[in-house]
Design an enzyme around this catalytic site. Structure first.
Site, PDB file in Angstrom:
ATOM      1  N   ASP A  16       0.879  -1.214  -0.152  1.00 39.60           N
ATOM      2  CA  ASP A  16       0.103   0.018   0.007  1.00 39.60           C
ATOM      3  C   ASP A  16       0.960   1.218  -0.163  1.00 39.60           C
ATOM      4  OD1 ASP A  16       1.070  -0.406   2.618  1.00 39.60           O
ATOM      5  OD2 ASP A  16      -0.735   0.670   3.493  1.00 39.60           O
ATOM      6  N   ASP A  20       7.343   3.889   3.224  1.00 39.92           N
ATOM      7  CA  ASP A  20       8.236   2.686   3.386  1.00 39.92           C
ATOM      8  C   ASP A  20       8.096   1.396   2.605  1.00 39.92           C
ATOM      9  OD1 ASP A  20       5.931   2.501   4.979  1.00 39.92           O
ATOM     10  OD2 ASP A  20       6.766   1.005   6.383  1.00 39.92           O
ATOM     11  N   ASN A 161       0.834   1.843  17.119  1.00 40.46           N
ATOM     12  CA  ASN A 161       1.405   3.117  16.413  1.00 40.46           C
ATOM     13  C   ASN A 161      -0.200   3.826  15.861  1.00 40.46           C
ATOM     14  OD1 ASN A 161       0.848   1.613  14.194  1.00 40.46           O
ATOM     15  ND2 ASN A 161       2.788   2.291  13.337  1.00 40.46           N
ATOM     16  N   ASN A 169      -1.201  -1.674  10.003  1.00 42.03           N
ATOM     17  CA  ASN A 169      -1.888  -2.658   8.932  1.00 42.03           C
ATOM     18  C   ASN A 169      -2.854  -3.523   9.681  1.00 42.03           C
ATOM     19  OD1 ASN A 169      -0.003  -1.619   7.149  1.00 42.03           O
ATOM     20  ND2 ASN A 169       1.592  -3.145   7.474  1.00 42.03           N
ATOM     21  N   HIS A 243       9.868   0.092   8.733  1.00 40.25           N
ATOM     22  CA  HIS A 243       8.856  -0.993   9.023  1.00 40.25           C
ATOM     23  C   HIS A 243       9.046  -2.002   7.758  1.00 40.25           C
ATOM     24  CE1 HIS A 243       7.106   1.025  12.232  1.00 40.25           C
ATOM     25  NE2 HIS A 243       6.819   2.240  11.316  1.00 40.25           N
TER      26      HIS A 243
HETATM   27  C1  BDR Z   1       2.924  -0.076   8.591  1.00 42.22           C
HETATM   28  O1  BDR Z   1       1.952   0.861   8.477  1.00 42.22           O
HETATM   29  C2  BDR Z   1       1.870   1.625   7.223  1.00 42.22           C
HETATM   30  O2  BDR Z   1       1.834   3.115   7.711  1.00 42.22           O
HETATM   31  C3  BDR Z   1       3.509   1.377   6.791  1.00 42.22           C
HETATM   32  O3  BDR Z   1       3.675   1.298   5.507  1.00 42.22           O
HETATM   33  C4  BDR Z   1       3.885   0.099   7.308  1.00 42.22           C
HETATM   34  O4  BDR Z   1       3.457  -1.086   6.417  1.00 42.22           O
HETATM   35  C5  BDR Z   1       3.588   0.516   9.789  1.00 42.22           C
HETATM   36  O5  BDR Z   1       2.632   0.411  11.034  1.00 42.22           O
HETATM   37 CA    CA Z   2       2.954  -0.527   4.117  1.00 40.73          CA
END
Ligand code: BDR
Ligand code: CA
Length: 313
Positions: A16, A20, A161, A169, A243
């Protein structure tokens, strides 16, 4: 750096992008054989994650089939993360409108079909698990045809987070995650407890733009600067966790990780804990469904990311 020699593993990437995720694609392009890519709504809506994937593939001269997939989570609730990835999902990185075309809008069917055609595939999941859950619901035997699902998601020790206890995710589609974790697939979970050990910052962004200075390295540099700006405005942190690249490197360079076998359950109901990965740390825990990543060799992993981003395409 270790002298272990590596054959390139064959991978399918579900993603997605996402800053990262984009860096993870650069890393995967360098260290693995990418067979195909599927896209899912997550950090930004599906239209953006798909076009970002197409653009990154063009930047890398990577000609692989791209299939878009789910635009909504099972719950139909939309959870995005523009505050971390910017409005388009790639921060300040502007890439030309891609000329390549996606092959289909049915990522789940592609996942089912390609695993019937190719052996030894590892599925690397970098976003919400919606496409993969759809594939499992359509064809439960799908999971027996892959080497592993190595996913960035969740966390040991209850770290979150998106919320205090849930990682993005998993939080974005807990029902999908629950289907995947209950599917008997061989799962490797790369969660926040591990990815927060691998932090990059401005020093790396500078090396990539000034010392190396090719088109890919400059693009990764811009991604790192943007990620750092966006994250520091909400957390004050001056470095950013890698990540999604960690999930790729767990497949290509497993010697830099430690894993423990655990039972992991996805919390679907909690008022404060929906989307949490409940990792059972008891020795007498119920049946194992997952290898959970615990330790990462940050120094070696960061040099691998810099190496991958430095290679001229
Ligand atoms: C994950 O959530 C997304 O914001 C990042 O791409 C990573 O896959 C980190 O929590
Ligand atoms: Ca991601």
């Amino acid at each position: 750096m270790s002298s272990v020699s590596h054959n390139k593993p064959k991978v399918i990437i579900d993603c997605d992008p996402g800053i990262d995720d984009a860096i993870a694609l650069v890393v995967a392009n360098h260290f693995s054989e990418i067979i195909g890519i599927t896209t899912v709504a997550g950090n930004v809506p599906l239209e953006f994650t798909t076009v970002n994937t197409q653009s990154i593939c063009e930047l890398l001269n990577l000609d692989v089939p791209i299939h878009s997939g789910a635009s909504h989570a099972y719950s139909k609730q939309s959870v995005t993360a523009e505050h971390v990835h910017g409005d388009t999902g790639l921060g300040d990185l502007l890439l030309p409108k891609p000329e390549n075309k996606i092959v289909s809008e049915h990522a789940d069917n592609y996942l089912i079909d390609i695993t019937k055609q190719e052996n030894d595939l590892t599925l690397i999941a970098l976003g919400p698990l919606t496409n993969i859950a759809h594939a499992i619901e359509k064809d439960p035997a799908f999971v027996s045809r892959i080497k592993s699902i190595t996913l960035m998601g969740g966390s040991a020790y209850g770290l979150g987070n998106a919320t205090a206890s849930a990682e993005f995710n998993i939080f974005a589609d807990p029902e999908a995650a629950s289907i995947v974790f209950n599917s008997r697939a061989p799962i490797k979970m790369i969660g926040l407890n591990l990815t927060r050990q691998v932090q990059m910052g401005i020093e790396h962004a500078k090396i990539l733009s000034e010392n190396i200075g090719n088109r890919v390295s400059k693009s990764v540099s811009t991604l790192l600067y943007s990620y750092q700006n966006l994250i520091s405005s909400s957390t004050g942190n001056i470095t950013v966790p890698m990540h999604d690249p960690c999930a790729v490197l767990a497949v290509t360079h497993p010697e830099f990780f430690t894993f423990e076998k655990r039972n992991v359950i996805i919390e679907l109901d909690g008022i404060y804990t929906r989307g949490m990965t409940v990792v059972d740390e008891r020795k007498s825990s119920p049946p194992i469904n997952c290898d959970v990543g615990y330790q990462a060799d940050s120094e070696n992993l960061i040099s691998l990311i810099v190496d991958a981003a430095s290679t001229k395409n």
